[in-house]
Scaffold this motif. Structure first.
Motif, PDB file in Angstrom:
ATOM      1  N   UNK A  60       0.837  -1.207   0.000  1.00 58.07           N
ATOM      2  CA  UNK A  60       0.000   0.000   0.000  1.00 58.07           C
ATOM      3  C   UNK A  60       0.869   1.253   0.000  1.00 58.07           C
ATOM      4  N   UNK A  61       1.967   1.239   0.722  1.00 60.01           N
ATOM      5  CA  UNK A  61       2.836   2.423   0.808  1.00 60.01           C
ATOM      6  C   UNK A  61       3.555   2.719  -0.514  1.00 60.01           C
ATOM      7  N   UNK A  62       3.463   1.818  -1.497  1.00 61.13           N
ATOM      8  CA  UNK A  62       4.067   2.037  -2.812  1.00 61.13           C
ATOM      9  C   UNK A  62       3.127   2.782  -3.751  1.00 61.13           C
ATOM     10  N   UNK A  63       1.961   3.153  -3.257  1.00 63.24           N
ATOM     11  CA  UNK A  63       0.955   3.812  -4.083  1.00 63.24           C
ATOM     12  C   UNK A  63       0.745   5.255  -3.657  1.00 63.24           C
ATOM     13  N   UNK A  64       0.600   6.120  -4.623  1.00 70.29           N
ATOM     14  CA  UNK A  64       0.168   7.502  -4.414  1.00 70.29           C
ATOM     15  C   UNK A  64      -1.097   7.630  -5.249  1.00 70.29           C
ATOM     16  N   UNK A  65      -2.257   7.649  -4.608  1.00 65.07           N
ATOM     17  CA  UNK A  65      -3.515   7.579  -5.349  1.00 65.07           C
ATOM     18  C   UNK A  65      -4.251   8.908  -5.477  1.00 65.07           C
ATOM     19  N   UNK A  66      -3.691   9.963  -4.891  1.00 67.17           N
ATOM     20  CA  UNK A  66      -4.253  11.292  -5.120  1.00 67.17           C
ATOM     21  C   UNK A  66      -3.460  11.921  -6.261  1.00 67.17           C
ATOM     22  N   UNK A  67      -4.104  12.787  -7.039  1.00 65.04           N
ATOM     23  CA  UNK A  67      -3.412  13.360  -8.205  1.00 65.04           C
ATOM     24  C   UNK A  67      -2.156  14.119  -7.813  1.00 65.04           C
ATOM     25  N   UNK A  68      -1.078  13.938  -8.511  1.00 63.62           N
ATOM     26  CA  UNK A  68      -0.868  13.006  -9.610  1.00 63.62           C
ATOM     27  C   UNK A  68      -0.603  11.589  -9.074  1.00 63.62           C
ATOM     28  N   UNK A  85      -0.094   6.747 -12.946  1.00 63.20           N
ATOM     29  CA  UNK A  85      -1.304   5.937 -13.086  1.00 63.20           C
ATOM     30  C   UNK A  85      -2.403   6.736 -13.767  1.00 63.20           C
ATOM     31  N   UNK A  86      -3.172   6.041 -14.594  1.00 64.62           N
ATOM     32  CA  UNK A  86      -4.361   6.648 -15.170  1.00 64.62           C
ATOM     33  C   UNK A  86      -5.345   6.888 -14.040  1.00 64.62           C
TER      34      UNK A  86
END
Length: 183
Positions: A60-68, A85-86
């Motif tokens: 989970x810590x490998x993800x940045x899900x807020x723009x960008x 990510x799209x």
């Protein structure tokens, strides 16, 4: 050194045509948790062109899900790369994390089996084959193809090339050391 190398034909790279990839994704039943997980898993694998193990090791810590939005992948030789990510893929991942009740910066595996343990390479293969069988009923060309987990990586590269993306950018996205290994 004077012995010439054996001449053989190079096999063509297997990949999925766009309609085959769409049929594969549309064959997934999104009404169940495992279907939503599988859709997210295969969508992320296609969008990033990541190796199977890179996806399976994703935390989970490998993800940045807020723009960008982006994903950090740890590849061969401990090489790290960040892939944008799209919006659709980021939304799928956000929904999966919410459904699994995972903290935004935790160290839990993103993709787990139904027992809550991290997915394995064999689990990934099983998931892919299950959905390929379902999609082959809709699009018979899939029944004749040898669809394996690495084919999603090839599909990403070919679709990027068909879209006119520079081969050096494709190399960087796939995490290859040089352009020669990309083709």
């Amino acid at each position: 050194l004077d012995i010439p190398l054996k001449r053989t034909t190079t096999p063509a790279v297997d990949y999925l045509e766009r309609e085959e990839l769409e049929a594969l994704l549309h064959a997934i039943d999104l009404s169940k948790f495992d279907g939503r997980r599988d859709f997210t898993l295969l969508s992320l694998a296609y969008q990033t062109g990541a190796r199977v193990q890179e996806i399976l090791n994703l935390r989970v810590c490998d993800l940045q899900l807020t723009p960008p939005a982006w994903v950090r992948l740890l590849g061969k030789g401990s090489k790290e790369r960040v892939i944008p990510l799209w919006n659709q893929t980021a939304e799928l991942l956000r929904a999966l994390l919410v459904e699994r009740n995972l903290a935004a910066k935790g160290t839990s595996s993103v993709f787990t089996n139904l027992q809550g343990k991290p997915l394995t390479r064999w689990g990934f293969r099983y998931i892919l084959q299950k959905h390929v069988r379902a999609a082959a009923a809709i699009l018979p060309t899939l029944a004749d193809k040898h669809v394996h987990p690495h084919i999603l990586r090839h599909t990403t590269a070919v679709h990027m090339l068909q879209a006119g993306v520079d081969p050096n950018s494709i190399r960087d996205c796939l995490g290859h050391a040089n352009s020669e290994t990309t083709w």
